[in-house]
Design a protein around this motif. Sequence first.
Motif, PDB file in Angstrom:
ATOM      1  N   TYR A   1       1.905   8.781   5.482  1.00 44.94           N
ATOM      2  CA  TYR A   1       2.392   9.074   4.132  1.00 44.94           C
ATOM      3  C   TYR A   1       1.322   9.650   3.210  1.00 44.94           C
ATOM      4  CZ  TYR A   1       6.946   6.933   4.917  1.00 44.94           C
ATOM      5  OH  TYR A   1       8.212   6.663   5.375  1.00 44.94           O
ATOM      6  N   SER A   2       0.057   9.539   3.579  1.00 43.83           N
ATOM      7  CA  SER A   2      -0.990  10.095   2.723  1.00 43.83           C
ATOM      8  C   SER A   2      -1.208  11.583   2.961  1.00 43.83           C
ATOM      9  CB  SER A   2      -2.307   9.343   2.938  1.00 43.83           C
ATOM     10  OG  SER A   2      -2.775   9.512   4.269  1.00 43.83           O
ATOM     11  N   VAL A   3      -0.608  12.139   4.008  1.00 44.83           N
ATOM     12  CA  VAL A   3      -0.781  13.571   4.289  1.00 44.83           C
ATOM     13  C   VAL A   3      -0.284  14.416   3.125  1.00 44.83           C
ATOM     14  CG1 VAL A   3      -0.011  15.461   5.782  1.00 44.83           C
ATOM     15  CG2 VAL A   3      -0.744  13.307   6.795  1.00 44.83           C
ATOM     16  N   SER A   4       0.842  14.021   2.509  1.00 40.34           N
ATOM     17  CA  SER A   4       1.406  14.796   1.399  1.00 40.34           C
ATOM     18  C   SER A   4       0.610  14.626   0.111  1.00 40.34           C
ATOM     19  CB  SER A   4       2.859  14.384   1.157  1.00 40.34           C
ATOM     20  OG  SER A   4       2.947  12.986   0.884  1.00 40.34           O
ATOM     21  N   LEU A   5      -0.263  13.608   0.031  1.00 47.05           N
ATOM     22  CA  LEU A   5      -1.042  13.383  -1.188  1.00 47.05           C
ATOM     23  C   LEU A   5      -2.039  14.503  -1.435  1.00 47.05           C
ATOM     24  CD1 LEU A   5      -2.129  11.606  -3.528  1.00 47.05           C
ATOM     25  CD2 LEU A   5      -3.566  10.448  -1.840  1.00 47.05           C
ATOM     26  N   TRP A   6      -2.690  14.961  -0.377  1.00 42.09           N
ATOM     27  CA  TRP A   6      -3.783  15.931  -0.547  1.00 42.09           C
ATOM     28  C   TRP A   6      -3.308  17.291  -1.033  1.00 42.09           C
ATOM     29  CZ3 TRP A   6      -7.242  12.552  -0.796  1.00 42.09           C
ATOM     30  CH2 TRP A   6      -7.243  11.457   0.070  1.00 42.09           C
TER      31      TRP A   6
ATOM     32  N   ALA B   1       0.829  -1.207   0.000  1.00 46.00           N
ATOM     33  CA  ALA B   1       0.000   0.000   0.000  1.00 46.00           C
ATOM     34  C   ALA B   1       0.863   1.257   0.000  1.00 46.00           C
ATOM     35  CB  ALA B   1      -0.933  -0.008   1.216  1.00 46.00           C
ATOM     36  N   LEU B   2       1.949   1.238   0.756  1.00 41.67           N
ATOM     37  CA  LEU B   2       2.848   2.396   0.771  1.00 41.67           C
ATOM     38  C   LEU B   2       3.520   2.591  -0.575  1.00 41.67           C
ATOM     39  CD1 LEU B   2       4.587   2.080   4.268  1.00 41.67           C
ATOM     40  CD2 LEU B   2       2.650   3.503   3.604  1.00 41.67           C
ATOM     41  N   GLY B   3       3.905   1.476  -1.233  1.00 43.94           N
ATOM     42  CA  GLY B   3       4.502   1.579  -2.557  1.00 43.94           C
ATOM     43  C   GLY B   3       3.546   2.188  -3.564  1.00 43.94           C
ATOM     44  N   VAL B   4       2.291   1.761  -3.517  1.00 40.27           N
ATOM     45  CA  VAL B   4       1.266   2.320  -4.415  1.00 40.27           C
ATOM     46  C   VAL B   4       1.065   3.803  -4.124  1.00 40.27           C
ATOM     47  CG1 VAL B   4      -1.179   2.242  -5.025  1.00 40.27           C
ATOM     48  CG2 VAL B   4       0.103   0.118  -4.751  1.00 40.27           C
ATOM     49  N   LEU B   5       0.992   4.149  -2.833  1.00 40.10           N
ATOM     50  CA  LEU B   5       0.792   5.540  -2.437  1.00 40.10           C
ATOM     51  C   LEU B   5       1.950   6.416  -2.901  1.00 40.10           C
ATOM     52  CD1 LEU B   5      -1.255   7.256  -0.841  1.00 40.10           C
ATOM     53  CD2 LEU B   5       0.075   6.765   1.221  1.00 40.10           C
ATOM     54  N   PHE B   6       3.165   5.913  -2.735  1.00 37.27           N
ATOM     55  CA  PHE B   6       4.357   6.661  -3.155  1.00 37.27           C
ATOM     56  C   PHE B   6       4.389   6.818  -4.675  1.00 37.27           C
ATOM     57  CE2 PHE B   6       8.790   6.673  -4.596  1.00 37.27           C
ATOM     58  CZ  PHE B   6       9.287   7.769  -3.910  1.00 37.27           C
ATOM     59  N   ALA B   7       4.117   5.718  -5.404  1.00 36.81           N
ATOM     60  CA  ALA B   7       4.154   5.761  -6.868  1.00 36.81           C
ATOM     61  C   ALA B   7       3.080   6.705  -7.417  1.00 36.81           C
ATOM     62  CB  ALA B   7       3.969   4.359  -7.438  1.00 36.81           C
TER      63      ALA B   7
END
Length: 255
Positions: free
Chosen positions: A176-181, A17-23
């Motif tokens: 790690y999803s904080v930076s996505l938004w 899940a972290l790899g997908v989120l990072f990619a």
Amino acid sequence: MLTSLLPGFRHFRTPFALGVLFAFQVWILIGDYVPSRSEAQGFIERVYVLGGVAGSAAVTAAISFLLYLVGDIIRLSSNQMMRILWRLKFPQVAPHRFATLSAQSKAALFEFASTAFKARKDKGTASDEDFRKLRDEIVLEFTEVRMGLIANHLDVYLEHDRFDAEADFRLNVGFYSVSLWPLLAWFWTPWTLLGVFASVVLFGNGLKALRDANEILVQAIVSRIVPSRVYLDEADRDLPRPSGSVTIGPRRSAR
């Protein structure tokens, strides 16, 4: 069969899940610069050719492996996560929300630690500070307690592992999803900034799952399912010395 597969799946889930989120975040940043198949040249063209030769199934497996690898590299343990939060001074704002032990667990460990000072407590030579210090030392033994559960009480360990894996997943994805938004807000619409609240809630749920996982370890210690080494060392000091024991002290110089 499912019982043996589930723990492995839990530990695979978080890195993937972290790899997908990072990619996905990298794709948002540089996706426009990646050439299409008809425009690709050089190395990128060879990658497209290799994908066509290997087939979609092989490409999917290779990408999944790479995503898992990246996720495993950036994954943080709960201890590493808490050290980062302490440096950012978040726990100082709301200590009870960032605690890794519930109030019940702390009280149970405090009461358990006090029993190691039974003789000294009756004599008035032990204080609450001594109990808190021993309690904190017992918390540092959680890794040894896990090993003890694996060796002798696998069913209890599997229940702990379930909560621990849930905590690991929610803490890392929330972090790690904080930076996505902000990225989505910059490239798409500012309304996506509301997703930060979802990340915060997910992180809070991870802390709750971590407290539940540690609750099982605390109960294993308090119920004496797994012995605590530092507790036994402290309790042994109250045992009477054998009559024939010899106390070795520092030797005085003859000079």
